[in-house]
Design a protein around this motif. Sequence first.
Motif, PDB file in Angstrom:
ATOM      1  N   ILE A  98       0.835  -1.202   0.000  1.00  0.00           N
ATOM      2  CA  ILE A  98       0.000   0.000   0.000  1.00  0.00           C
ATOM      3  C   ILE A  98       0.867   1.247   0.000  1.00  0.00           C
ATOM      4  O   ILE A  98       0.603   2.204  -0.734  1.00  0.00           O
ATOM      5  N   LEU A  99       1.920   1.239   0.806  1.00  0.00           N
ATOM      6  CA  LEU A  99       2.792   2.410   0.907  1.00  0.00           C
ATOM      7  C   LEU A  99       3.448   2.736  -0.434  1.00  0.00           C
ATOM      8  O   LEU A  99       3.399   3.876  -0.903  1.00  0.00           O
ATOM      9  N   SER A 100       4.026   1.736  -1.081  1.00  0.00           N
ATOM     10  CA  SER A 100       4.716   2.019  -2.352  1.00  0.00           C
ATOM     11  C   SER A 100       3.732   2.378  -3.463  1.00  0.00           C
ATOM     12  O   SER A 100       3.983   3.298  -4.245  1.00  0.00           O
TER      13      SER A 100
ATOM     14  N   GLN B  14      -2.430  -4.193  12.751  1.00  0.00           N
ATOM     15  CA  GLN B  14      -3.560  -4.662  11.945  1.00  0.00           C
ATOM     16  C   GLN B  14      -4.612  -3.575  11.775  1.00  0.00           C
ATOM     17  O   GLN B  14      -5.166  -3.409  10.685  1.00  0.00           O
ATOM     18  N   GLN B  15      -4.871  -2.811  12.850  1.00  0.00           N
ATOM     19  CA  GLN B  15      -5.846  -1.733  12.763  1.00  0.00           C
ATOM     20  C   GLN B  15      -5.385  -0.640  11.797  1.00  0.00           C
ATOM     21  O   GLN B  15      -6.166  -0.174  10.960  1.00  0.00           O
TER      22      GLN B  15
ATOM     23  N   ILE C  54      -2.950  10.165   3.102  1.00  0.00           N
ATOM     24  CA  ILE C  54      -3.423   9.605   4.370  1.00  0.00           C
ATOM     25  C   ILE C  54      -3.196   8.102   4.401  1.00  0.00           C
ATOM     26  O   ILE C  54      -2.754   7.549   5.409  1.00  0.00           O
ATOM     27  N   SER C  55      -3.484   7.442   3.295  1.00  0.00           N
ATOM     28  CA  SER C  55      -3.248   5.999   3.198  1.00  0.00           C
ATOM     29  C   SER C  55      -1.779   5.667   3.389  1.00  0.00           C
ATOM     30  O   SER C  55      -1.426   4.711   4.100  1.00  0.00           O
ATOM     31  N   SER C  56      -0.914   6.459   2.804  1.00  0.00           N
ATOM     32  CA  SER C  56       0.528   6.251   2.956  1.00  0.00           C
ATOM     33  C   SER C  56       0.976   6.423   4.402  1.00  0.00           C
ATOM     34  O   SER C  56       1.793   5.639   4.904  1.00  0.00           O
ATOM     35  N   VAL C  57       0.443   7.424   5.064  1.00  0.00           N
ATOM     36  CA  VAL C  57       0.825   7.680   6.457  1.00  0.00           C
ATOM     37  C   VAL C  57       0.390   6.525   7.357  1.00  0.00           C
ATOM     38  O   VAL C  57       1.180   6.025   8.167  1.00  0.00           O
ATOM     39  N   PHE C  58      -0.866   6.087   7.217  1.00  0.00           N
ATOM     40  CA  PHE C  58      -1.329   4.963   8.030  1.00  0.00           C
ATOM     41  C   PHE C  58      -0.558   3.688   7.720  1.00  0.00           C
ATOM     42  O   PHE C  58      -0.249   2.898   8.610  1.00  0.00           O
ATOM     43  N   SER C  59      -0.232   3.501   6.470  1.00  0.00           N
ATOM     44  CA  SER C  59       0.546   2.335   6.083  1.00  0.00           C
ATOM     45  C   SER C  59       1.941   2.384   6.690  1.00  0.00           C
ATOM     46  O   SER C  59       2.450   1.373   7.188  1.00  0.00           O
ATOM     47  N   PHE C  60       2.552   3.542   6.666  1.00  0.00           N
ATOM     48  CA  PHE C  60       3.879   3.709   7.260  1.00  0.00           C
ATOM     49  C   PHE C  60       3.854   3.413   8.755  1.00  0.00           C
ATOM     50  O   PHE C  60       4.706   2.694   9.282  1.00  0.00           O
ATOM     51  N   PHE C  61       2.845   3.975   9.435  1.00  0.00           N
ATOM     52  CA  PHE C  61       2.741   3.726  10.876  1.00  0.00           C
ATOM     53  C   PHE C  61       2.456   2.259  11.171  1.00  0.00           C
ATOM     54  O   PHE C  61       2.902   1.728  12.186  1.00  0.00           O
ATOM     55  N   SER C  62       1.729   1.606  10.286  1.00  0.00           N
ATOM     56  CA  SER C  62       1.467   0.173  10.452  1.00  0.00           C
ATOM     57  C   SER C  62       2.757  -0.627  10.366  1.00  0.00           C
ATOM     58  O   SER C  62       2.954  -1.587  11.117  1.00  0.00           O
ATOM     59  N   ILE C  63       3.619  -0.237   9.470  1.00  0.00           N
ATOM     60  CA  ILE C  63       4.908  -0.934   9.329  1.00  0.00           C
ATOM     61  C   ILE C  63       5.794  -0.668  10.547  1.00  0.00           C
ATOM     62  O   ILE C  63       6.482  -1.564  11.027  1.00  0.00           O
ATOM     63  N   ARG C  64       5.755   0.535  11.079  1.00  0.00           N
ATOM     64  CA  ARG C  64       6.672   0.939  12.147  1.00  0.00           C
ATOM     65  C   ARG C  64       6.243   0.522  13.550  1.00  0.00           C
ATOM     66  O   ARG C  64       7.072   0.492  14.444  1.00  0.00           O
TER      67      ARG C  64
ATOM     68  N   ALA D  49      -5.460   2.046   6.423  1.00  0.00           N
ATOM     69  CA  ALA D  49      -4.724   2.380   5.198  1.00  0.00           C
ATOM     70  C   ALA D  49      -5.360   1.723   3.987  1.00  0.00           C
ATOM     71  O   ALA D  49      -5.485   2.338   2.922  1.00  0.00           O
ATOM     72  N   ASP D  50      -5.798   0.489   4.161  1.00  0.00           N
ATOM     73  CA  ASP D  50      -6.427  -0.253   3.064  1.00  0.00           C
ATOM     74  C   ASP D  50      -7.728   0.411   2.626  1.00  0.00           C
ATOM     75  O   ASP D  50      -8.004   0.529   1.427  1.00  0.00           O
ATOM     76  N   LYS D  51      -8.516   0.867   3.571  1.00  0.00           N
ATOM     77  CA  LYS D  51      -9.792   1.520   3.229  1.00  0.00           C
ATOM     78  C   LYS D  51      -9.567   2.835   2.492  1.00  0.00           C
ATOM     79  O   LYS D  51     -10.237   3.123   1.493  1.00  0.00           O
ATOM     80  N   PHE D  52      -8.617   3.638   2.982  1.00  0.00           N
ATOM     81  CA  PHE D  52      -8.302   4.881   2.276  1.00  0.00           C
ATOM     82  C   PHE D  52      -7.767   4.589   0.871  1.00  0.00           C
ATOM     83  O   PHE D  52      -8.071   5.304  -0.087  1.00  0.00           O
ATOM     84  N   PHE D  53      -6.996   3.522   0.744  1.00  0.00           N
ATOM     85  CA  PHE D  53      -6.428   3.164  -0.549  1.00  0.00           C
ATOM     86  C   PHE D  53      -7.514   2.749  -1.539  1.00  0.00           C
ATOM     87  O   PHE D  53      -7.500   3.166  -2.699  1.00  0.00           O
ATOM     88  N   ILE D  54      -8.472   1.951  -1.089  1.00  0.00           N
ATOM     89  CA  ILE D  54      -9.564   1.519  -1.977  1.00  0.00           C
ATOM     90  C   ILE D  54     -10.399   2.709  -2.430  1.00  0.00           C
ATOM     91  O   ILE D  54     -10.741   2.822  -3.619  1.00  0.00           O
ATOM     92  N   VAL D  55     -10.706   3.616  -1.513  1.00  0.00           N
ATOM     93  CA  VAL D  55     -11.467   4.815  -1.888  1.00  0.00           C
ATOM     94  C   VAL D  55     -10.668   5.645  -2.896  1.00  0.00           C
ATOM     95  O   VAL D  55     -11.227   6.169  -3.870  1.00  0.00           O
ATOM     96  N   SER D  56      -9.372   5.723  -2.702  1.00  0.00           N
ATOM     97  CA  SER D  56      -8.507   6.464  -3.627  1.00  0.00           C
ATOM     98  C   SER D  56      -8.502   5.827  -5.012  1.00  0.00           C
ATOM     99  O   SER D  56      -8.540   6.529  -6.023  1.00  0.00           O
ATOM    100  N   LEU D  57      -8.447   4.496  -5.051  1.00  0.00           N
ATOM    101  CA  LEU D  57      -8.486   3.816  -6.343  1.00  0.00           C
ATOM    102  C   LEU D  57      -9.790   4.091  -7.083  1.00  0.00           C
ATOM    103  O   LEU D  57      -9.795   4.317  -8.306  1.00  0.00           O
ATOM    104  N   LEU D  58     -10.896   4.071  -6.356  1.00  0.00           N
ATOM    105  CA  LEU D  58     -12.179   4.401  -6.984  1.00  0.00           C
ATOM    106  C   LEU D  58     -12.185   5.847  -7.465  1.00  0.00           C
ATOM    107  O   LEU D  58     -12.730   6.150  -8.538  1.00  0.00           O
TER     108      LEU D  58
END
Length: 100
Positions: free
Chosen positions: A9-11, A69-70, A51-61, A75-84
Amino acid sequence: MANRTSQHILSTSANLLGFCLFIITSLHIGDKSNNSYIDEFTAIVALLLTISSVFSFFSIRTPDTKKEQQLEQIADKFFIVSLLGIFAIILFIIVTYWGK
């Protein structure tokens, strides 16, 4: 560790953020932004990708598995909305500029 989608998601979010910024820049250089809302909508999608990138980064860290997981789900939800949103932008560009 979660299912490790946060790294993907981050990349991908970062790459699509560049795509959005390219669209905004292209519209402004070509003076096409005055009579359409494509650049505003693209800016909103760029914000969602950030926003998706930030949540993804924090998830990794984060060391906490539950929090990881939360954050990954957010991050996944923001990413899907962004793709749409990107899909809608592409459709809108095709409809607006096809044949002009």
